[in-house]
Design a protein around this motif. Sequence first.
Motif, PDB file in Angstrom:
ATOM      1  N   ARG A  69      87.200 -17.713 -25.908  1.00 45.59           N
ATOM      2  CA  ARG A  69      88.660 -17.605 -25.984  1.00 45.59           C
ATOM      3  C   ARG A  69      89.083 -16.613 -27.074  1.00 45.59           C
ATOM      4  O   ARG A  69      89.941 -15.761 -26.863  1.00 45.59           O
ATOM      5  CB  ARG A  69      89.291 -18.966 -26.297  1.00 45.59           C
ATOM      6  CG  ARG A  69      89.635 -19.770 -25.117  1.00 45.59           C
ATOM      7  CD  ARG A  69      90.405 -21.041 -25.519  1.00 45.59           C
ATOM      8  NE  ARG A  69      90.052 -22.032 -24.537  1.00 45.59           N
ATOM      9  CZ  ARG A  69      89.063 -22.901 -24.643  1.00 45.59           C
ATOM     10  NH1 ARG A  69      88.350 -22.983 -25.744  1.00 45.59           N
ATOM     11  NH2 ARG A  69      88.795 -23.728 -23.658  1.00 45.59           N
ATOM     12  N   HIS A  71      87.301 -14.258 -28.432  1.00 49.27           N
ATOM     13  CA  HIS A  71      86.872 -12.910 -28.040  1.00 49.27           C
ATOM     14  C   HIS A  71      87.865 -12.293 -27.062  1.00 49.27           C
ATOM     15  O   HIS A  71      88.296 -11.146 -27.238  1.00 49.27           O
ATOM     16  CB  HIS A  71      85.479 -12.962 -27.419  1.00 49.27           C
ATOM     17  CG  HIS A  71      85.132 -11.729 -26.659  1.00 49.27           C
ATOM     18  ND1 HIS A  71      84.978 -10.493 -27.256  1.00 49.27           N
ATOM     19  CD2 HIS A  71      84.929 -11.534 -25.333  1.00 49.27           C
ATOM     20  CE1 HIS A  71      84.687  -9.597 -26.332  1.00 49.27           C
ATOM     21  NE2 HIS A  71      84.654 -10.201 -25.164  1.00 49.27           N
ATOM     22  N   MET A  72      88.244 -13.031 -26.037  1.00 53.47           N
ATOM     23  CA  MET A  72      89.163 -12.498 -25.025  1.00 53.47           C
ATOM     24  C   MET A  72      90.519 -12.145 -25.634  1.00 53.47           C
ATOM     25  O   MET A  72      91.099 -11.110 -25.304  1.00 53.47           O
ATOM     26  CB  MET A  72      89.330 -13.496 -23.884  1.00 53.47           C
ATOM     27  CG  MET A  72      88.119 -13.625 -23.001  1.00 53.47           C
ATOM     28  SD  MET A  72      88.400 -14.879 -21.722  1.00 53.47           S
ATOM     29  CE  MET A  72      87.177 -14.402 -20.525  1.00 53.47           C
ATOM     30  N   ASP A  76      90.925  -7.758 -25.614  1.00 58.27           N
ATOM     31  CA  ASP A  76      91.469  -7.373 -24.312  1.00 58.27           C
ATOM     32  C   ASP A  76      91.838  -5.883 -24.218  1.00 58.27           C
ATOM     33  O   ASP A  76      91.460  -5.226 -23.247  1.00 58.27           O
ATOM     34  CB  ASP A  76      92.663  -8.261 -23.947  1.00 58.27           C
ATOM     35  CG  ASP A  76      93.114  -8.041 -22.527  1.00 58.27           C
ATOM     36  OD1 ASP A  76      92.265  -8.151 -21.610  1.00 58.27           O
ATOM     37  OD2 ASP A  76      94.308  -7.735 -22.323  1.00 58.27           O
TER      38      ASP A  76
END
Length: 132
Positions: A69, A71-72, A76
């Motif tokens: 989570r 990381h995303m 992005d």
Amino acid sequence: MANTHDDVVLMHNTMRIHGGRLEAYRSAVARAVDVVREHGPQLMVEVFIDEGRLLGHSFQVHTGSESIRRHMAMSDPYIKGAMEHCEVVDFRVYGSVDADIAALLPEGAAVLPRSTGFTRFPADAAGAAERV
């Protein structure tokens, strides 16, 4: 030196690099990895390029869904920059992830639950993971 993570998640993304875009892909991926190296929660990120077949292979090791989570959320824009030069042809997740993470994976992604194993990293890598 031993460090076992029962919630370890290995992600393998295979990308087909668009013709004529190899150097642009390489640069965009290098920028993304630099940002993640500095700010990301991953224990490991490695990228390999099969130039002859125009395939990129990205491997990441996370300590569970919360790491993915984070990381995303932070990476992005950099991922989008790299994806301008390629398309995902295979995405595999080795380990268990929460339903919200599974829903965000590319269509056709395989999620394979962990059976057994161990993770061993040098002490500085384990300490970095605990600080994140």
